[in-house]
Design an enzyme around this catalytic site. Structure first.
Site, PDB file in Angstrom:
ATOM      1  N   GLU A 121      -5.208  -3.356   3.548  1.00 38.87           N
ATOM      2  CA  GLU A 121      -4.915  -4.089   4.785  1.00 38.87           C
ATOM      3  C   GLU A 121      -6.075  -4.967   5.239  1.00 38.87           C
ATOM      4  O   GLU A 121      -5.944  -5.726   6.197  1.00 38.87           O
ATOM      5  CB  GLU A 121      -4.574  -3.087   5.905  1.00 38.87           C
ATOM      6  N   TRP A 138      -3.532   6.469  -4.544  1.00 39.33           N
ATOM      7  CA  TRP A 138      -3.079   7.450  -3.562  1.00 39.33           C
ATOM      8  C   TRP A 138      -1.880   8.251  -4.017  1.00 39.33           C
ATOM      9  O   TRP A 138      -0.993   7.733  -4.682  1.00 39.33           O
ATOM     10  CB  TRP A 138      -2.640   6.724  -2.292  1.00 39.33           C
ATOM     11  N   LYS A 149      -6.293  11.322  -3.353  1.00 42.52           N
ATOM     12  CA  LYS A 149      -6.624  10.124  -4.117  1.00 42.52           C
ATOM     13  C   LYS A 149      -7.052  10.518  -5.527  1.00 42.52           C
ATOM     14  O   LYS A 149      -8.065  11.155  -5.722  1.00 42.52           O
ATOM     15  CB  LYS A 149      -7.730   9.333  -3.433  1.00 42.52           C
ATOM     16  N   THR A 199       0.852  -1.177   0.000  1.00 40.98           N
ATOM     17  CA  THR A 199       0.000   0.000   0.000  1.00 40.98           C
ATOM     18  C   THR A 199       0.891   1.230   0.000  1.00 40.98           C
ATOM     19  O   THR A 199       1.907   1.262   0.684  1.00 40.98           O
ATOM     20  CB  THR A 199      -0.931   0.033   1.226  1.00 40.98           C
TER      21      THR A 199
HETATM   22  P1  AMP Z   1      -6.613   1.324  -0.472  1.00 38.42           P
HETATM   23  O1  AMP Z   1      -5.826   0.624   0.554  1.00 38.42           O
HETATM   24  O2  AMP Z   1      -5.809   1.849  -1.601  1.00 38.42           O
HETATM   25  O3  AMP Z   1      -7.754   0.496  -0.927  1.00 38.42           O
HETATM   26  O4  AMP Z   1      -7.249   2.621   0.189  1.00 38.42           O
HETATM   27  C1  AMP Z   1      -8.074   2.486   1.316  1.00 38.42           C
HETATM   28  C2  AMP Z   1      -8.680   3.805   1.661  1.00 38.42           C
HETATM   29  O5  AMP Z   1      -9.511   4.284   0.598  1.00 38.42           O
HETATM   30  C3  AMP Z   1      -9.583   3.771   2.869  1.00 38.42           C
HETATM   31  O6  AMP Z   1      -8.848   3.819   4.075  1.00 38.42           O
HETATM   32  C4  AMP Z   1     -10.443   5.012   2.641  1.00 38.42           C
HETATM   33  O7  AMP Z   1      -9.788   6.201   3.057  1.00 38.42           O
HETATM   34  C5  AMP Z   1     -10.578   5.054   1.131  1.00 38.42           C
HETATM   35  N1  AMP Z   1     -11.859   4.451   0.732  1.00 38.42           N
HETATM   36  C6  AMP Z   1     -12.074   3.214   0.269  1.00 38.42           C
HETATM   37  N2  AMP Z   1     -13.369   3.029  -0.024  1.00 38.42           N
HETATM   38  C7  AMP Z   1     -14.009   4.188   0.282  1.00 38.42           C
HETATM   39  C8  AMP Z   1     -15.368   4.638   0.223  1.00 38.42           C
HETATM   40  N3  AMP Z   1     -16.343   3.874  -0.236  1.00 38.42           N
HETATM   41  N4  AMP Z   1     -15.619   5.892   0.648  1.00 38.42           N
HETATM   42  C9  AMP Z   1     -14.653   6.696   1.106  1.00 38.42           C
HETATM   43  N5  AMP Z   1     -13.358   6.337   1.176  1.00 38.42           N
HETATM   44  C10 AMP Z   1     -13.034   5.099   0.778  1.00 38.42           C
END
Ligand code: AMP
Length: 543
Positions: free
Chosen positions: A328, A444, A439, A184
């Site tokens: 995670e 990210w 994002k 990540t």
């Molecule tokens: P990743 O590990 O790249 O999948 O990113 C995870 C992060 O994406 C989470 O901790 C959130 O901050 C954001 N995220 C994922 N899904 C959503 C959602 N439906 N609404 C808002 N933020 C989200």
């Protein structure tokens, strides 16, 4: 007293073994980098996965070795998921959108033995080859006729499979054996590795199947636009064969018209992906005047689904499931499958519910805490940092003690870094991110990394990188900067300084010059304040 039941270890290959027998004619449709559409069944896939495991063994891959992939969604990538983990090795999926610096770091950190690469991404490896381990073997995921000219010393995927036996004596692995690795880049510093096990992966697949099983059964066509190269395509490569659904793999073509065409021709019922992709699809639906044939269900996650998007789909009769999770967490944490009572609500009320991030899936516990770690009530009002606990959630990060120590609280819960509330009906609402990450297009970008790179330019005295809402990419980075002297550097000059550390798409779109940056009470730059100041900002190309 102990129960008297067998204790069979949970194993990933058992999923495909099951699908080959119980759903033999369901399978995978793939848009290939070769330019055509390929079709296969789970029965035939299982045979090729057996061949691939033999080939991996011949390449010298041993249990526990990390084998990397740099590939789109397609049947060969799916085969790698099963063959690598089935033989006891670890499938390390690499996100091709990472910067060169990040990619070199993670290949070195994971100590990958072999990397499987789609033809599209061969130029990335050509550019990085001198910085990657000398003994890293490269396999191009195509056949000899389609192998591009390359100066690299490469093997060819289909050559490796040729002549290998279709059955493989899969080892009985301890269910806690590592199976997958995904880094990540969600926080500052180097990317951190989430190391999934057979047990966590199978349980997660069952969790996803349980929540989606009502809508998706044998023979239903499902499109994972969410990539296999990141967050396990939300578990679909594992839940899919359990349910017997057909996976429609889009390959490299992820723009609105291509996704529309694929969905229409393959009669896709359910499609899964980040909001950016659905913006493209909605644009195409508007052009065509109707949704793709058979489209009835969409899963939106990775970033908050905008309300207007939920409304647009629901108005067409397409059911929206708003999901939340993270790398995670394997990654699904909550899912917006709505009970029938929600569908019966007046339209606006229904959208209110669907705009929330859904309810937790079985096997994920949620708590929100205040700054002192005190649990907050699930009353829909209290807001706190969101912590999670469950069988498919990391207990730490791969070979990173410092980050591991910070990740888990005294009660053994994982801190998500998200700020949220939970209402009395169990619906989660993500309010904000506690860290000020940006994002863009579902990926990210670290604002702090951007700032430190920009500060390397002598013309910048201080700066803050802010994610500003963008109609196509969710957010794009904009730099708010204080000039060091009379002569302000141009945006291009700043981007040139930063380019060494970032992929091009990660660089800021604009620079806004200010006399001073606003500070918080503790003397830190107030990004909240800056975000408010930029709330009416229009990006140069959309202004
Ligand atoms: P990743 O590990 O790249 O999948 O990113 C995870 C992060 O994406 C989470 O901790 C959130 O901050 C954001 N995220 C994922 N899904 C959503 C959602 N439906 N609404 C808002 N933020 C989200």
């Amino acid at each position: 007293m102990q129960g008297m039941m067998m204790n069979r270890p949970l194993s990933i290959i058992s999923i495909l073994d099951y699908a080959a027998e119980a759903h033999p004619d369901s399978g995978i449709v793939s848009v290939r980098t070769e330019g055509d559409t390929h079709r296969t069944t789970y029965r035939d896939t299982y045979k090729r996965v057996g061949k691939l495991a033999h080939a991996l063994e011949k390449l010298g891959v041993k249990p526990g070795d990390r084998v990397a992939t740099l590939a789109w969604n397609g049947y060969r990538h799916f085969e790698l998921y099963y063959a690598i983990s089935g033989m006891g090795a670890v499938c390390h999926t690499i996100n091709p959108r990472l910067s060169a610096e990040q990619m070199i770091y993670i290949v070195g950190h994971a100590e990958d033995k072999v990397i499987f690469v789609d033809t599209t991404f061969l130029p990335i490896l050509e550019a990085l080859r001198d910085h990657l381990p000398a003994d890293l073997r490269i396999v191009v995921m195509t056949d000899r006729d389609h192998l591009p000219d390359t100066k690299l010393d490469v093997l060819v995927y289909e050559d490796l499979l040729d002549g290998e036996p279709e059955t493989y004596d899969w080892p009985d692995l301890d269910e806690n054996t590592a199976a997958g690795l995904c880094y990540t880049s969600g926080t500052t510093g180097n990317p951190k590795g989430a190391l999934y096990s057979h047990r966590s992966t199978v349980l997660h697949a069952l969790m996803v199947a349980a929540v989606m099983g009502g809508a998706l059964g044998q023979g239903v066509n499902v499109l994972p636009v969410v990539p296999l190269f990141h967050v396990n395509a939300w578990g679909l490569p594992y839940a899919g064969p359990i349910l017997g659904i057909n996976l429609v793999m889009p390959g490299p073509a992820l723009d609105g018209p291509s996704v529309y065409k694929l969905m229409d021709s393959e009669n896709v019922y359910s499609a899964w992906g980040v909001p950016t992709v659905w913006m493209g699809l909605l644009g195409e639906i508007e052009k065509q005047g109707k949704p793709p044939k058979g489209f009835g269900d969409v899963v939106i996650g990775g970033s908050a689904a905008p309300r207007t998007m939920i409304e647009a789909f629901e108005k067409m009769g397409i059911n929206v499931n708003h999901a939340w999770g993270m790398t995670e967490m394997s990654p699904i944490g909550t899912h917006g499958v709505s009970p029938p009572a929600v569908d019966d609500l007046p339209f606006d009320k229904k959208i209110d519910v669907k705009a929330k991030q859904g309810r937790r899936v079985f096997g994920v516990d949620l708590k929100i805490v205040d700054d002192d770690g005190n649990r907050q009530p699930h009353d829909g009002k209290a807001i706190g940092e969101l912590f999670v606990r469950g069988n498919a959630i990391v207990s730490g990060y791969y070979k990173n003690e410092e980050a591991s120590a910070k990740a888990i609280d005294a009660e053994g819960w994982f801190g998500t870094g998200d700020v949220a509330s939970i209402d009395p009906d169990g619906y989660l609402t993500i309010q904000d991110r506690s860290k000020d990450l940006i994002k863009s297009g579902g990926e990210w970008i670290s604002s702090i990394d951007l700032e430190s790179a920009a500060l390397a330019h002598p013309g910048i005295a201080n700066c803050a990188a802010i994610g500003v809402a963008h109609p196509k990419w969710d957010e794009r980075p904009v730099l708010v900067a204080v000039a060091a002297g009379e002569d302000k550097p141009s945006l291009d000059e700043i981007r040139e300084t930063m380019a060494e550390h970032f992929a091009k798409w990660q660089l800021p779109d604009d620079v806004i010059w200010v006399d001073d940056l606003p500070l918080t009470a503790t003397g830190k730059v107030s990004k909240l304040n800056l975000r408010q100041q930029l709330s009416d900002y229009k990006h140069p190309e959309v202004a």
